[in-house]
Enzyme design. Structure first.
Site, PDB file in Angstrom:
ATOM      1  CD  GLU A  28      -1.762   1.726   2.844  1.00  8.84           C
ATOM      2  OE1 GLU A  28      -1.316   2.932   3.135  1.00  8.84           O
ATOM      3  OE2 GLU A  28      -1.935   0.993   3.965  1.00  8.84           O
ATOM      4  CD  GLU A  88       7.238   4.713   1.883  1.00  7.84           C
ATOM      5  OE1 GLU A  88       6.468   4.361   2.922  1.00  7.84           O
ATOM      6  OE2 GLU A  88       7.767   5.658   1.811  1.00  7.84           O
TER       7      GLU A  88
END
Length: 1094
Positions: free
Chosen positions: A95, A168
């Protein structure tokens, strides 16, 4: 709005001449083909004022739902069923990573860059336990098309670069990437986010509850990622998960609002779906196999240093598996039943559990949970002694038996049905977002989202079932709770060593990633053992056991990485080629210098100037130059109480507000005002005890709330208004009853219920304590601003850590009566007409009736028998502009605000560190700057957004690994730097200082300034619900003319002005700064005497 005119050759152009989105949608025919989609259903949903259009994509099978509604705040979302089978957090990391660049928009972080190139009212992405959702909303048609293009490309054609995965997800890196002598640590945005998430004991409990109750498939794992498992995720696994889950055949598209559906379909088909073929996604979640007998589990957590009692920190709950959520009516019934069982002081479990005195509040995840394929119901207590676990279980069993025998009172059922009715009429500005969230789980498991929206028919069916069978609900309790063997008892107790054990497990995980293999022979050269890799003439480092390792990881090198392509035979057998850095790295001591190279490479990429020209963008000229003005009328009632009236399309709902000054309240009572507000509507009033009062509030209103407010002046930093805000709403037919309830609360509040008061105190203290991990940055910011303005100290008293700790102390008191005796004293100073003003929002037809009802209420409210003088000596009266005083949009009398001013106030610096057992930090630094009407305020507001987007995001999130961070300017003139779930502390404070230097140096372009303006205006122009129109005028004295003047100041902000305010306010020695930190022990701060350790 007309998008196409009648002369357009487009065959459906005539539709868009219709003024109503619902009417246009009703023209579609089942079977009609539109841009690669086929219409399968067209359904009006009058209770929600919308028309639903269901479609499917011919080429891929993608599902589509459009909800046409006359709402300018249009929303898009795309949802994928994501079903991980481990706790590496792969859907969560994905995501994040898909938003870091795509084929069409290959620049880094287009998602964050679009925040500054759009007028979006919402942009985000969510990872649930079994789906991932990407929503945005905007009021601008061009902006909608821009954002849709970026979202489609991100979801279906992401770059998924390794560097983005490291940033991330997770990576091994030296604490200081420039210094290979510093320790190796895990870094990564998701890694730190989840470490922060699991500092919350409620989150730990809820996660285990889900994992244990539904253990057979995807719900047995942590979709967001377990910090101890995230480092097992590889880049290959990430890409594979995207390939199998992010396909149109596994997607559900949703649009909402009044923009033309056909434009959406055409863009989605052309830019994404036409490039795919249909597949059969293997993402279905199988049914959970029911148990043949109940199960029990016990887990541990960290002690809560802010909880009221160190000996009562155990949590226990009993949970039951329920039917699949796709059975719409059964889900409605069980959700309704859950509210009857646990909602408010009249519910059986509230009486039996909360009022038992055994605990402080319901256990986490209490009630009906419909977010998984099969729903579940959970009930229990937190804040209990470990010895009372069995007692709580016995109470739950007895309560279920009692309900089966006695059923529910008719008034309670009617109160809940009334609540559904008023919720359908109440208009939220984010209604589209609420709808996409509401239908997501049911639709995810192939349920019918349109049936879910037909609340009117569900209520009618429910009433009929009750009429046919008065024991309908009791039979459901017996079926799903009494006779249900799929029953989980979960308990959680504190472990003093919990945080230490978690840290130790993380250390062991780290060692697992970096420890050298046993030496089977001559594996390593002496140089490599010493941490000095040997580089050959081609710039390649070599290890006698491993493949050639590229030196290209040095910044500026052009070599291609070639890790893990051969060699190190020992490693092959046990798959010790760990993808620790996105490459297959052998587990040897070569890893230390290599991690330094990787860290430097990532830093280099993060620091590079980014070319975002590929991204679509609005221009400043696309922003509306003027605000829409709101017509208001002010009239005096009951003699001299000003009442503001605002006629709005409120669907037959009346909204009432009042504000009462605290100017005469003695200083020693001020800390207790939040508690007074919290319990005022919950202890009974007039002839009603607290149970009867709660019943009347549910039957006659949509809720009655009371909260303390500190309101800044728009032109002076050392001036503010202090008071209490009262708010409620009701259906038109119930207006007299609602105002009568307020009369009773103001005139005859009950402060005698000591036992119930104890219950409310414990619940309030528990809620405040539980909220700190999610709101740590807000608490840090409030504390940091405490000594910068006179209002700062009051904000800390009402809303800061001081209030959290005060409630902890009160909850610990064995004799609470001295606190209870303070409440009538506060009432004398507050609940009267002396310093009061009111506001009403209703339809034009309702205003005359409302005027009478509010007048009756005000005439019933008493006045102080003696003139009370303000406690603070300096009070100034300030009239809010009306038609006579300069605002043509406000007619009638003037509202006069009585403000406190402290002309001799001197701001001072304070640095506070709240020691909390968290593995992450929350950092706040505040600066005293300029008030709202000062021209510098506009420049500082743009500067805050500029610094966030162009400097702080990179420094704090990308490089530092924090989940969030940035700068903002509040209405009160306080400029705040903050970070959230941050692995760093003092280093982040250094980043704040660097941000100031960056701003002072003017290292930004006109394009950067324009983007910051777009971002600021997206907030300034955020939609306002009819219920809230005119509130800025009522509370803050902000007229539309003042807001328009500020708007023009924002438009006029220029480069020199930004550099000027950077130097004038933010530089060292300019304005006074305050600092605060929430987090673990810190040796640097402990040695610095300028910090106060709390």
């Amino acid at each position: 709005m007309t998008f196409l005119n009648c002369s357009s050759p487009h065959p459906r152009a005539w539709r868009w001449n219709s003024t109503k989105a619902c009417e246009r949608a009703l023209q579609y025919q089942v079977g009609e083909k539109i841009h690669g989609f086929t219409v399968s259903q067209v359904t009006p949903v009058p209770e929600l004022f919308l028309t639903a259009v269901k479609l499917s994509h011919d080429g891929t099978g993608a599902r589509y739902l459009h909800l046409a509604r006359e709402d300018t705040n249009n929303l898009f979302s795309v949802q994928f069923r994501t079903t991980p089978m481990d706790s590496t957090g792969v859907p969560h990391v994905l995501e994040h990573t898909v938003l870091c660049g795509s084929q069409k928009y290959p620049c880094r972080d287009p998602f964050f860059k679009m925040l500054n190139r759009s007028l979006s009212t919402f942009m985000n992405a969510f990872t649930a336990s079994d789906y991932t959702l990407y929503p945005f909303s905007t009021q601008n048609p061009k902006d909608f098309r821009n954002l849709l293009s970026v979202y489609l490309d991100a979801a279906f054609f992401p770059c998924l670069r390794e560097l983005d995965f490291w940033q991330e997800g997770w990576r091994l890196e030296h604490e200081n990437p420039s210094d290979p002598q510093t320790a190796l640590v895990f870094k990564g945005v998701v890694f730190n986010e989840m470490k922060g998430a699991f500092t919350d004991n409620e989150r730990i409990f809820s996660q285990h509850l889900l994992n244990r109750l539904l253990p057979d498939h995807t719900y047995a794992v942590i979709s967001g990622g377990d910090p101890l498992c995230i480092p097992d995720l590889t880049w290959e696994q990430l890409k594979q998960f995207h390939a199998t889950h992010y396909h149109p055949s596994n997607a559900r598209f949703f649009t909402y609002g009044n923009f033309p559906l056909e434009q959406h379909l055409e863009q989605i088909h052309e830019e994404a779906l036409s490039k795919f073929q249909k597949i059969e996604p293997r993402t279905t979640v199988p049914p959970q196999k029911p148990w043949d007998k109940p199960r029990e589990f016990q887990i541990t957590c960290a002690p809560d240093s802010m909880a009221a009692s160190s000996s009562k920190q155990t949590t226990v709950s009993v949970s039951f598996l329920l039917p699949e959520i796709t059975d719409t009516f059964e889900a409605f019934t069980l959700n309704f039943l859950s509210s009857l069982l646990i909602g408010g002081p009249n519910s059986p479990f509230y009486k039996a559990l909360i009022e038992s005195g055994l605990g402080t509040d319901f256990s986490p995840d209490v009630g009906y949970n419909g977010y998984t394929r099969e729903a579940y119901f959970s009930v229990g207590l937190q804040g209990i002694a470990e010895k009372d676990i069995q007692m709580v279980r016995d109470i739950i069993d007895r309560t279920i038996d009692d309900v089966i025998m006695k059923g529910f009172e008719d008034d309670r059922i009617e109160a809940l049905l009334h609540k559904i009715e008023i919720q359908m009429k109440h208009q939220s500005v984010s209604f589209g977002l609420a709808l996409t969230s509401y239908i997501a789980s049911c639709w995810n498991h192939d349920g019918d989202p349109v049936e879910l929206l037909k609340l009117g028919s569900q209520v009618a069916q429910f009433r009929q079932r009750l009429k046919d069978n008065p024991k309908f609900l009791q039979e459901k309790v017996k079926q799903y709770f009494k006779n249900n063997q799929h029953k989980l008892t979960l308990s959680m107790k504190p472990d003093d060593k919990y945080s230490e054990k978690q840290a130790q497990m993380e250390t062991e995980k780290l060692q697992q990633k970096v420890s050298p293999l046993p030496n089977p022979g001559e594996l390593l050269t002496e140089d490599i053992v010493a941490g000095k890799p040997y580089f050959d003439q081609q710039g390649r480092a070599t290890c006698s056991a491993c493949a050639p390792v590229s030196a290209s990881l040095w910044p500026g090198s052009a070599h291609t990485p070639a890790l893990g392509k051969g060699g190190c035979e020992l490693a092959t057998e046990e798959m010790n080629y760990k993808r620790s850095f996105g490459y297959y790295l052998p587990k040897c001591s070569y890893i230390s210098p290599l991690s330094s190279l990787l860290g430097l490479e990532l830093q280099t990429q993060q620091s590079k100037a980014q070319d975002a020209s590929c991204l679509p963008a609005l221009k400043v000229s696309d922003i509306e130059p003027r605000i829409p003005f709101t017509e208001l009328a002010v009239a005096l009632a009951a003699g001299d109480v000003p009442v503001q009236y605002c006629a709005q399309p409120t669907n037959g709902v009346v909204y009432f507000r009042a504000f009462c000054s605290l100017n005469t309240l003695p200083e020693e009572l001020r800390p207790y005002v939040p508690l007074f507000c919290s319990v005022l509507t919950k202890l009974g009033c007039g002839v009603l005890d607290y149970r009867e009062q709660a019943q009347q509030i549910e039957l006659k209103t949509g809720g009655m709330t009371v909260s303390p407010h500190v309101l800044p002046d728009d032109s002076h930093l050392d001036t503010y208004e202090q008071g209490v805000f009262f708010s409620s709403f009701c259906l038109e037919r119930n207006l007299p009853d609602m105002m009568h309830l307020w009369s009773e609360i103001f005139n005859s509040p009950c402060f005698e219920e000591e036992e119930h008061f104890k219950v409310l105190v414990k619940m309030t203290a528990q809620e405040l304590s539980n909220g700190v991990p999610d709101s740590g940055h807000l608490y840090a910011s409030i504390r940091a601003s405490r000594t910068l303005t006179p209002a700062g100290d009051l904000q800390e008293t009402f809303n800061g850590m001081d209030q959290v700790r005060l409630m902890k102390r009160i909850a610990e008191m064995t004799d609470i009566s001295p606190i209870l005796r303070k409440l009538p004293r506060i009432k004398k100073h507050l609940l009267n007409c002396n310093n009061m003003r009111c506001a009403v929002n209703a339809t034009p037809q309702q205003l005359s009736q409302t005027e009478r009802a509010v007048g009756d209420f005000l005439r019933s409210v008493g006045r102080s028998k003696k003139e009370r003088k303000p406690v603070r000596p300096h009070v100034v009266e300030k009239a809010v502009p009306n038609g006579c005083g300069g605002s043509a949009h406000v007619s009638g009398c003037q509202i006069v605000r009585k403000l406190i001013t402290e002309p001799t106030f001197t701001p001072c610096q304070m640095k506070t560190h709240f020691l909390l057992p968290f593995p992450v930090n929350y950092v706040g630094e505040c600066v005293r700057t300029a008030p709202y009407t000062h021209p510098d305020h506009a420049s500082l507001k743009i500067l805050a957004r500029l610094m966030t987007a162009k400097f702080l995001h990179t420094e704090i999130r990308e490089k530092g690994g924090a989940y969030g961070g940035g700068a903002k300017l509040s209405h009160n003139g306080i400029f705040t730097f903050y970070s959230y779930r941050d692995p760093r502390s003092t280093e982040t404070l250094q980043s704040f200082a660097k941000a100031v230097d960056w701003a002072k140096s003017g290292k930004f372009s006109q394009q950067d300034i324009d983007e910051a303006k777009l971002s600021v205006f997206s907030a300034v122009d955020a939609p306002v619900a009819p219920s809230d129109k005119g509130l800025d005028h009522f509370l803050y004295g902000l007229s539309d003319d003042l807001k328009q003047a500020h708007r023009e100041q924002l438009f006029a902000v220029h480069r020199e002005g930004l550099i000027d305010v950077s130097n004038k306010y933010l530089g060292v020695g300019r304005s006074t700064h305050g600092l605060a930190l929430l987090g673990p022990e810190n040796t640097k701060i402990a040695k610095d005497p300028s910090w106060i350790i709390r």
